[in-house]
Design a protein around this motif. Sequence first.
Motif, PDB file in Angstrom:
ATOM      1  N   ARG A 104       4.618   9.224 -10.066  1.00  0.00           N
ATOM      2  CA  ARG A 104       4.155   9.152 -11.457  1.00  0.00           C
ATOM      3  C   ARG A 104       3.412  10.420 -11.888  1.00  0.00           C
ATOM      4  NH1 ARG A 104       2.626   3.451 -13.442  1.00  0.00           N
ATOM      5  NH2 ARG A 104       4.200   2.157 -12.487  1.00  0.00           N
ATOM      6  N   LEU A 149     -14.008  10.531  -0.227  1.00  0.00           N
ATOM      7  CA  LEU A 149     -12.598  10.322  -0.579  1.00  0.00           C
ATOM      8  C   LEU A 149     -12.029  11.551  -1.277  1.00  0.00           C
ATOM      9  CD1 LEU A 149     -12.416   6.668  -1.935  1.00  0.00           C
ATOM     10  CD2 LEU A 149     -11.157   7.625  -0.003  1.00  0.00           C
ATOM     11  N   GLY A 165      -1.379   2.262 -14.427  1.00  0.00           N
ATOM     12  CA  GLY A 165      -0.475   1.438 -13.627  1.00  0.00           C
ATOM     13  C   GLY A 165      -0.831   1.488 -12.152  1.00  0.00           C
ATOM     14  N   VAL A 166      -1.084   2.676 -11.643  1.00  0.00           N
ATOM     15  CA  VAL A 166      -1.466   2.799 -10.233  1.00  0.00           C
ATOM     16  C   VAL A 166      -2.810   2.113  -9.990  1.00  0.00           C
ATOM     17  CG1 VAL A 166      -2.116   4.423  -8.405  1.00  0.00           C
ATOM     18  CG2 VAL A 166      -0.116   4.895  -9.840  1.00  0.00           C
ATOM     19  N   MET A 214      -2.230  -1.526  -9.756  1.00  0.00           N
ATOM     20  CA  MET A 214      -1.586  -1.893  -8.494  1.00  0.00           C
ATOM     21  C   MET A 214      -2.621  -1.975  -7.373  1.00  0.00           C
ATOM     22  SD  MET A 214       1.911   0.372  -8.425  1.00  0.00           S
ATOM     23  CE  MET A 214       3.064   0.404  -9.797  1.00  0.00           C
ATOM     24  N   VAL A 215      -3.504  -0.974  -7.302  1.00  0.00           N
ATOM     25  CA  VAL A 215      -4.567  -0.997  -6.285  1.00  0.00           C
ATOM     26  C   VAL A 215      -5.409  -2.254  -6.468  1.00  0.00           C
ATOM     27  CG1 VAL A 215      -6.684   0.122  -5.493  1.00  0.00           C
ATOM     28  CG2 VAL A 215      -4.656   1.512  -6.005  1.00  0.00           C
ATOM     29  N   ILE A 272     -10.831   4.945  -6.253  1.00  0.00           N
ATOM     30  CA  ILE A 272      -9.419   5.347  -6.200  1.00  0.00           C
ATOM     31  C   ILE A 272      -8.714   4.970  -7.503  1.00  0.00           C
ATOM     32  CG2 ILE A 272      -7.216   4.910  -5.042  1.00  0.00           C
ATOM     33  CD1 ILE A 272      -8.874   4.532  -2.423  1.00  0.00           C
ATOM     34  N   ILE A 324       2.311   1.792  -3.439  1.00  0.00           N
ATOM     35  CA  ILE A 324       1.305   2.308  -4.373  1.00  0.00           C
ATOM     36  C   ILE A 324       1.099   3.812  -4.143  1.00  0.00           C
ATOM     37  CG2 ILE A 324      -1.131   2.206  -5.010  1.00  0.00           C
ATOM     38  CD1 ILE A 324      -1.000  -0.842  -4.345  1.00  0.00           C
ATOM     39  N   ARG A 332     -10.044   4.657 -10.421  1.00  0.00           N
ATOM     40  CA  ARG A 332     -10.486   5.571 -11.479  1.00  0.00           C
ATOM     41  C   ARG A 332      -9.867   6.957 -11.308  1.00  0.00           C
ATOM     42  NH1 ARG A 332     -15.383   3.409 -10.080  1.00  0.00           N
ATOM     43  NH2 ARG A 332     -16.147   5.446  -9.388  1.00  0.00           N
ATOM     44  N   VAL A 379      -4.395  10.894  -4.612  1.00  0.00           N
ATOM     45  CA  VAL A 379      -4.603   9.447  -4.759  1.00  0.00           C
ATOM     46  C   VAL A 379      -3.905   8.700  -3.619  1.00  0.00           C
ATOM     47  CG1 VAL A 379      -4.116   7.428  -6.206  1.00  0.00           C
ATOM     48  CG2 VAL A 379      -4.967   9.542  -7.247  1.00  0.00           C
ATOM     49  N   ALA A 426      -6.986   7.578 -10.084  1.00  0.00           N
ATOM     50  CA  ALA A 426      -5.593   7.492 -10.538  1.00  0.00           C
ATOM     51  C   ALA A 426      -5.505   7.698 -12.043  1.00  0.00           C
ATOM     52  CB  ALA A 426      -4.992   6.143 -10.145  1.00  0.00           C
ATOM     53  N   TRP A 471       0.834  -1.209   0.000  1.00  0.00           N
ATOM     54  CA  TRP A 471       0.000   0.000   0.000  1.00  0.00           C
ATOM     55  C   TRP A 471       0.864   1.253   0.000  1.00  0.00           C
ATOM     56  CZ3 TRP A 471      -4.271  -1.055  -1.886  1.00  0.00           C
ATOM     57  CH2 TRP A 471      -5.085  -2.092  -1.447  1.00  0.00           C
ATOM     58  N   ALA A 484       0.631   5.959 -16.676  1.00  0.00           N
ATOM     59  CA  ALA A 484       1.023   6.112 -15.269  1.00  0.00           C
ATOM     60  C   ALA A 484      -0.178   5.859 -14.357  1.00  0.00           C
ATOM     61  CB  ALA A 484       1.587   7.508 -15.029  1.00  0.00           C
ATOM     62  N   ALA A 536       2.000  -3.678 -13.132  1.00  0.00           N
ATOM     63  CA  ALA A 536       1.449  -2.458 -13.718  1.00  0.00           C
ATOM     64  C   ALA A 536       1.922  -2.306 -15.153  1.00  0.00           C
ATOM     65  CB  ALA A 536       1.865  -1.247 -12.881  1.00  0.00           C
ATOM     66  N   LEU A 593       4.816  -5.309  -8.009  1.00  0.00           N
ATOM     67  CA  LEU A 593       3.728  -4.393  -8.343  1.00  0.00           C
ATOM     68  C   LEU A 593       4.064  -3.588  -9.599  1.00  0.00           C
ATOM     69  CD1 LEU A 593       2.613  -2.896  -4.927  1.00  0.00           C
ATOM     70  CD2 LEU A 593       1.201  -4.161  -6.550  1.00  0.00           C
ATOM     71  N   ARG A 594       5.281  -3.104  -9.652  1.00  0.00           N
ATOM     72  CA  ARG A 594       5.664  -2.286 -10.807  1.00  0.00           C
ATOM     73  C   ARG A 594       5.633  -3.130 -12.086  1.00  0.00           C
ATOM     74  NH1 ARG A 594      10.630   2.014 -10.721  1.00  0.00           N
ATOM     75  NH2 ARG A 594       9.359   2.919  -9.070  1.00  0.00           N
ATOM     76  N   GLU A 605       4.021   5.550  -5.594  1.00  0.00           N
ATOM     77  CA  GLU A 605       3.943   5.524  -7.066  1.00  0.00           C
ATOM     78  C   GLU A 605       2.962   6.583  -7.575  1.00  0.00           C
ATOM     79  OE1 GLU A 605       5.368   3.574  -9.522  1.00  0.00           O
ATOM     80  OE2 GLU A 605       6.360   1.969  -8.405  1.00  0.00           O
ATOM     81  N   ALA A 606       1.842   6.733  -6.870  1.00  0.00           N
ATOM     82  CA  ALA A 606       0.849   7.730  -7.290  1.00  0.00           C
ATOM     83  C   ALA A 606       1.485   9.123  -7.308  1.00  0.00           C
ATOM     84  CB  ALA A 606      -0.366   7.700  -6.369  1.00  0.00           C
ATOM     85  N   MET A 635      -5.982   8.933  -0.589  1.00  0.00           N
ATOM     86  CA  MET A 635      -7.178   8.077  -0.674  1.00  0.00           C
ATOM     87  C   MET A 635      -6.816   6.637  -0.324  1.00  0.00           C
ATOM     88  SD  MET A 635      -9.087   9.359  -4.148  1.00  0.00           S
ATOM     89  CE  MET A 635      -9.464  11.090  -4.455  1.00  0.00           C
TER      90      MET A 635
END
Lengths: 416, 416
Positions: free
Chosen positions: A227, A293, B248-249, B252-253, B220, A220, B222, A249, B224, A217, B245, B297, B293-294, A223-224, A252
């Motif tokens: 990126r 959120l 990808g996030v 990951m979520v 979340i 992520i 969406r 993000v 991203a 988490w 980008a 994505a 994760l990366r 990354e948000a 959230m």
Amino acid sequence: MLAPIPPTSTLPAGSVGSVETQYVDLPAPVRLDCGRELPSVRVAYETYGTLSPERDNVVLVCHALSGDAHAAGVSPTSPEASTRDGFAAERRDGSAGKGLGWWDGMIGPGKAFDTDRFFVISTNVLGGCRGTTGPSSIDPATGKPYGSNFPVVTVADMVRCQRAFLDVLGIERLAAVAGGSLGGMQALEWAVLFPDQVDAVVAIATTHALHPQGVAWNAIAREAITRDPAWQGGHYYDTGRAPDAGVGVARMVGHITYLSAPALTEKFGRRLQNARDIRYTIGEPEFEVESYLRHQAGSFVRRFDANTYLYLSRALTYFDLARQHGSGSLVRALEGVSARTLLIAFSSDWLYPASASQEITDALRALSKPVEFHLIDAPYGHDCFLLEEAQQIPIVRRFLADGSAASDLEQRGLCD
Amino acid sequence: MLAPIPPTSTLPAGSVGSVETQYVDLPAPVRLDCGRELPSVRVAYETYGTLSPERDNVVLVCHALSGDAHAAGVSPTSPEASTRDGFAAERRDGSAGKGLGWWDGMIGPGKAFDTDRFFVISTNVLGGCRGTTGPSSIDPATGKPYGSNFPVVTVADMVRCQRAFLDVLGIERLAAVAGGSLGGMQALEWAVLFPDQVDAVVAIATTHALHPQGVAWNAIAREAITRDPAWQGGHYYDTGRAPDAGVGVARMVGHITYLSAPALTEKFGRRLQNARDIRYTIGEPEFEVESYLRHQAGSFVRRFDANTYLYLSRALTYFDLARQHGSGSLVRALEGVSARTLLIAFSSDWLYPASASQEITDALRALSKPVEFHLIDAPYGHDCFLLEEAQQIPIVRRFLADGSAASDLEQRGLCD
């Protein structure tokens, strides 16, 4: 006999009153785990209560990822700057309003950290964005903000910085060090790094090492941010752009991990913004939880620096007592601890599950160290440490009052 | 008697073999829940097995958010295009390699959906990006991709589109409709919308309405995407930029919500990329789970359209049988169902928890409808529906074989 009239009638009973954040510049550079050195470090802090002549009543309170030095009372200069948000902010709306410290329910006369007895100190952590030196601070070498040139800091670095700060105040020993989440990690790190200087540890909703899902988490969330093109490799301060979208993000993601699924169901259900029916929209919030959120993300972006989020998130994923101090063994890492330890976990906390506190308890018991572990049955998830003051206060008060009797009590049955 | 030699020796036993996706253009516009109409709709599909002369052996298989029409066998034309990824892809690495359908373990001779008996049809959903009309398709009114001008579609719209598609193939009735997650929602919607045309429903790891935390995760994901400047309001197709980008996030979520915390702990623990120690980095993966994760994505972005992610994510949050069909009552919504229903849930699935399948079971039982609910004890979270074939196959096979005995069996004890 009548109760004394409180000094300010607008403050609720038990408040430490109006407080202002203060600042100290450390006299020497701070050496970091990564091998680098910070030449000049400023620490933002607040204090509540009175330091005893013997200087033996100091409680250091450590904040979590999104907190700051303003732990208690009301900040009159920046009423909008409360680090309470989400469920915690809403719970406070009816009482003292905005500007209230993030742990105001726990700190004050008659509260868990009783300012009639203790001198409570709260600092903003190293790497922070609320007064203590961090990535948004000016790098003296360049005259510009550090940005991502700021060195990677660890929880141990935060603690050593607090140690250097307390030296400036002339405080040698801590009657207790306390915190929740990342703050609890700092408290545990204190007991390991400075065993002779800590009498008691209060570590709430925390862990000795974040579990892999928690690491994910945090990755992520970072990354948000990274990126987001507005992050610009971390050097966004003077560009007129900031990675607000990515920070939103990240917040959230964090927010949902801090709450439990049942708490979200109870609070929002599947209620729609438009009570009559769905509106067939992709981009706009449709359910109340979606709108919530977005609101939380917006208010967080206004008060928190993206790079600080990255650095503190990284620090709390690195934190691993067994790796750092025990060659992989938690028992070995805790061998030198001499503080009494109080651990509190919450039944609905899936980000910092009770199992981690149990593991710390087991390790300390294996070493015959004094430890209490309380598992509180409460519904709000990780944020319980900010919300469930009523259940925490008697546990913490009794633990701190019990300072002389360092016995390994089996207290778990008290509250679960 | 010797077993027959399989036609292609490189294919594992039970494979449907080499398959190609086919396409049908619907003869009439498709009317949607939002009130709009899609003038021309193409449907991508695959079939496995042989249609009986009586056309009474059709099983429609419905895919989840990231799936497509390629549910089984090997796609020789696009071996890189498998919609398996994550744990599911890794599990397959040792067998038939890339290009394998997302539910290959469940569809084939002797498998759960036995192609020696059934004619299995799989379509890409309306709004998809793998052959069926969706936001990346050309809008005949403008000659350009729809982008965010594509109408918002619902699960019911997807099902009506499948109905129109089956009409083209001359198929009136379904022996069964089956799917997991969003695919399970479609299966349930079929039973409600076309009760006289569905004999059996197999709804796996699904729900009658996503719970608020699931709504939040989808919001979340969406956010991203839509906060990525490269999304450009949904009109990115001809710009040379795409919201990779943000997608990808989002992925990951999604990925972490599809897995259980214990599965992540078992697979990755807190292992570092660099086995010796941490490297003090903010931007680079440090833990194995971060690198994983990366990687996930990156591979998702290459095969999936951002707008389709938005539209399908929205559809599955809107899905709510009680709201749509029962004025808030699930029992009323299911009153007209005549299909036998098989529900399967997984103990570690926290995104589509077993409680929802239990609620559907209770509602159907209250209506004296034939229903079985199996709670499978398995560790991988929501992705179990793609991973735990060995436990699902006997349950599904027996349920489908049991077509004539429409009895309300208490079967839950069989497998948990």
